[in-house]
Design a protein around this motif. Structure first.
Motif, PDB file in Angstrom:
ATOM      1  N   ASP B  16       0.822  -1.222   0.000  1.00  0.00           N
ATOM      2  CA  ASP B  16       0.000   0.000   0.000  1.00  0.00           C
ATOM      3  C   ASP B  16       0.852   1.267   0.000  1.00  0.00           C
ATOM      4  O   ASP B  16       0.359   2.346  -0.350  1.00  0.00           O
ATOM      5  N   PHE B  17       2.111   1.150   0.419  1.00  0.00           N
ATOM      6  CA  PHE B  17       2.980   2.311   0.521  1.00  0.00           C
ATOM      7  C   PHE B  17       4.153   2.210  -0.452  1.00  0.00           C
ATOM      8  O   PHE B  17       5.221   2.751  -0.215  1.00  0.00           O
ATOM      9  N   ALA B  18       3.926   1.501  -1.545  1.00  0.00           N
ATOM     10  CA  ALA B  18       4.991   1.279  -2.525  1.00  0.00           C
ATOM     11  C   ALA B  18       4.663   1.940  -3.861  1.00  0.00           C
ATOM     12  O   ALA B  18       5.108   1.498  -4.903  1.00  0.00           O
ATOM     13  N   TRP B  19       3.886   3.037  -3.786  1.00  0.00           N
ATOM     14  CA  TRP B  19       3.451   3.724  -5.007  1.00  0.00           C
ATOM     15  C   TRP B  19       4.117   5.078  -5.189  1.00  0.00           C
ATOM     16  O   TRP B  19       3.758   5.842  -6.095  1.00  0.00           O
ATOM     17  N   CYS B  20       5.073   5.387  -4.336  1.00  0.00           N
ATOM     18  CA  CYS B  20       5.723   6.699  -4.403  1.00  0.00           C
ATOM     19  C   CYS B  20       6.390   6.920  -5.769  1.00  0.00           C
ATOM     20  O   CYS B  20       7.103   6.037  -6.264  1.00  0.00           O
ATOM     21  N   TYR B  21       6.177   8.100  -6.339  1.00  0.00           N
ATOM     22  CA  TYR B  21       6.793   8.432  -7.631  1.00  0.00           C
ATOM     23  C   TYR B  21       8.315   8.415  -7.529  1.00  0.00           C
ATOM     24  O   TYR B  21       9.009   8.103  -8.487  1.00  0.00           O
ATOM     25  N   GLY B  22       8.837   8.736  -6.369  1.00  0.00           N
ATOM     26  CA  GLY B  22      10.283   8.717  -6.203  1.00  0.00           C
ATOM     27  C   GLY B  22      10.827   7.324  -5.999  1.00  0.00           C
ATOM     28  O   GLY B  22      11.775   6.906  -6.672  1.00  0.00           O
ATOM     29  N   GLU B  87      16.530  -6.454  10.425  1.00  0.00           N
ATOM     30  CA  GLU B  87      17.373  -6.161   9.270  1.00  0.00           C
ATOM     31  C   GLU B  87      16.590  -6.507   8.018  1.00  0.00           C
ATOM     32  O   GLU B  87      15.684  -7.359   8.048  1.00  0.00           O
ATOM     33  N   LEU B  88      16.932  -5.868   6.913  1.00  0.00           N
ATOM     34  CA  LEU B  88      16.252  -6.175   5.655  1.00  0.00           C
ATOM     35  C   LEU B  88      16.364  -7.671   5.363  1.00  0.00           C
ATOM     36  O   LEU B  88      17.410  -8.272   5.577  1.00  0.00           O
ATOM     37  N   GLY B  89      15.268  -8.225   4.897  1.00  0.00           N
ATOM     38  CA  GLY B  89      15.270  -9.637   4.527  1.00  0.00           C
ATOM     39  C   GLY B  89      14.808 -10.568   5.624  1.00  0.00           C
ATOM     40  O   GLY B  89      14.663 -11.775   5.380  1.00  0.00           O
ATOM     41  N   ASP B  90      14.556 -10.023   6.838  1.00  0.00           N
ATOM     42  CA  ASP B  90      14.150 -10.923   7.924  1.00  0.00           C
ATOM     43  C   ASP B  90      12.636 -11.133   7.986  1.00  0.00           C
ATOM     44  O   ASP B  90      12.129 -11.810   8.878  1.00  0.00           O
ATOM     45  N   GLY B  91      11.927 -10.530   7.030  1.00  0.00           N
ATOM     46  CA  GLY B  91      10.486 -10.783   6.942  1.00  0.00           C
ATOM     47  C   GLY B  91       9.616  -9.725   7.585  1.00  0.00           C
ATOM     48  O   GLY B  91       8.416  -9.673   7.314  1.00  0.00           O
ATOM     49  N   ALA B  92      10.200  -8.869   8.426  1.00  0.00           N
ATOM     50  CA  ALA B  92       9.412  -7.797   9.047  1.00  0.00           C
ATOM     51  C   ALA B  92       9.279  -6.623   8.071  1.00  0.00           C
ATOM     52  O   ALA B  92      10.214  -6.326   7.327  1.00  0.00           O
ATOM     53  N   GLU B  93       8.121  -5.973   8.099  1.00  0.00           N
ATOM     54  CA  GLU B  93       7.939  -4.802   7.232  1.00  0.00           C
ATOM     55  C   GLU B  93       8.597  -3.577   7.864  1.00  0.00           C
ATOM     56  O   GLU B  93       8.342  -3.264   9.028  1.00  0.00           O
ATOM     57  N   PRO B  94       9.432  -2.870   7.115  1.00  0.00           N
ATOM     58  CA  PRO B  94      10.062  -1.667   7.682  1.00  0.00           C
ATOM     59  C   PRO B  94       9.029  -0.554   7.887  1.00  0.00           C
ATOM     60  O   PRO B  94       8.031  -0.494   7.174  1.00  0.00           O
ATOM     61  N   PRO B  95       9.282   0.339   8.844  1.00  0.00           N
ATOM     62  CA  PRO B  95       8.350   1.442   9.080  1.00  0.00           C
ATOM     63  C   PRO B  95       8.397   2.438   7.930  1.00  0.00           C
ATOM     64  O   PRO B  95       9.441   2.645   7.318  1.00  0.00           O
ATOM     65  N   ARG B  96       7.269   3.083   7.664  1.00  0.00           N
ATOM     66  CA  ARG B  96       7.191   4.039   6.548  1.00  0.00           C
ATOM     67  C   ARG B  96       7.188   5.450   7.121  1.00  0.00           C
ATOM     68  O   ARG B  96       6.470   5.746   8.068  1.00  0.00           O
ATOM     69  N   PHE B  97       8.018   6.292   6.526  1.00  0.00           N
ATOM     70  CA  PHE B  97       8.151   7.679   6.975  1.00  0.00           C
ATOM     71  C   PHE B  97       7.566   8.639   5.937  1.00  0.00           C
ATOM     72  O   PHE B  97       7.475   8.314   4.760  1.00  0.00           O
ATOM     73  N   SER B 155      -0.383   5.590  11.615  1.00  0.00           N
ATOM     74  CA  SER B 155      -1.103   4.467  11.002  1.00  0.00           C
ATOM     75  C   SER B 155      -2.403   4.951  10.357  1.00  0.00           C
ATOM     76  O   SER B 155      -2.887   4.372   9.392  1.00  0.00           O
ATOM     77  N   ASN B 156      -2.964   6.042  10.893  1.00  0.00           N
ATOM     78  CA  ASN B 156      -4.197   6.585  10.316  1.00  0.00           C
ATOM     79  C   ASN B 156      -3.906   7.854   9.508  1.00  0.00           C
ATOM     80  O   ASN B 156      -4.720   8.762   9.444  1.00  0.00           O
TER      81      ASN B 156
END
Lengths: 161, 161
Positions: B16-22, B87-97, B155-156
């Motif tokens: 859901d947060f992977a649509w950034c133009y950048g 760490e990246l790759g451990d399956g947890a979703e990183p926080p979005r800023f 989150s909201n």
């Protein structure tokens, strides 16, 4: 809201300096920002593309930063052109500025699908250095505030690097 | 110069947060900035498109600002993810800023046609607010310096506006 400036400084930049991705009229892929006077303020109106997403429904900050950037250099050009005794349409080429620094405060998420209006106030801080303070509105909502320090482009700008 | 980060935080943002133009991997039209660790620093490598022109031969400042912006939020995400024990790759979703503010000092015109490397240092200034200082290099030339204040996305986030 008006969709565009009737007379825009970018329409009169020399051809060699009209290729900017943000505001160059000759850059087919670019945003084509157009900046003109509205009373003593400067205005650029731009509707981001559907792809210019931050998260779905909201505008990407990099596009807002780009709008503030080119609005800043365009506003400085308008102001120095006027100081030099010229107005758009009188046949003189307006001076071209580069961006020394850019600052953006993102106040609120910016909704997609409506025209954004950048409104600027220009101040000379040195004969070759101008400060432009800009507010970006979506309808009546202030979404971002920006400040650009714009510097007159040296005539040998590229050769000097 | 390496062309890309092997493991990038943007590869692991929730869909859901992977649509950034950048930096959104799902935004086909976007820049696809990818940010990863390099020792204790963060790195994003990106080669601007030919259209991303300021004046012919030099990169448009708005694209450099965009690179610094997404590099900033990505770097903050990497740092908080690590602080949270991941760490990246451990399956947890990183926080979005999201970006609270963006500052760019343009030091030198940035030549086109070569990869730009953004190198960042991340500092926690509040549990939900991180400062990322970035330098952008073209080969060994420091072309721009940037600072991003990145804020944890509530989150909201969208519902609150």
């Amino acid at each position: 809201m008006e969709k565009t400036s009737v007379k825009a400084v970018q329409d009169e930049y020399p051809d060699d300096f009209a290729w900017c991705y943000g505001c160059g009229r000759l850059n087919e892929a670019g945003h084509h920002f157009r900046t003109g006077w509205q009373g003593e303020q400067t205005v650029t109106v731009y509707t981001p593309e559907q792809d210019h997403t931050a998260i779905p429904g909201f505008v990407y900050g990099g596009v807002i930063a780009s709008l503030i950037d080119c609005h800043g250099t365009g506003s400085a050009s308008l102001a120095l052109h006027r100081k030099n005794g010229h107005e758009l349409g009188d046949g003189a080429e307006p001076p071209r500025f580069v961006t020394g620094s850019l600052h953006v405060d993102f106040m609120k998420p910016t909704p997609q699908g409506i025209p954004l209006k950048a409104v600027g106030v220009v101040e000379e801080i040195h004969p070759k250095k101008w400060k432009v303070q800009t507010e970006v509105f979506a309808n009546d909502t202030l979404c971002a505030r920006g400040e650009v320090i714009a510097v007159v482009m040296p005539s040998n700008f590229v050769d000097k690097q």
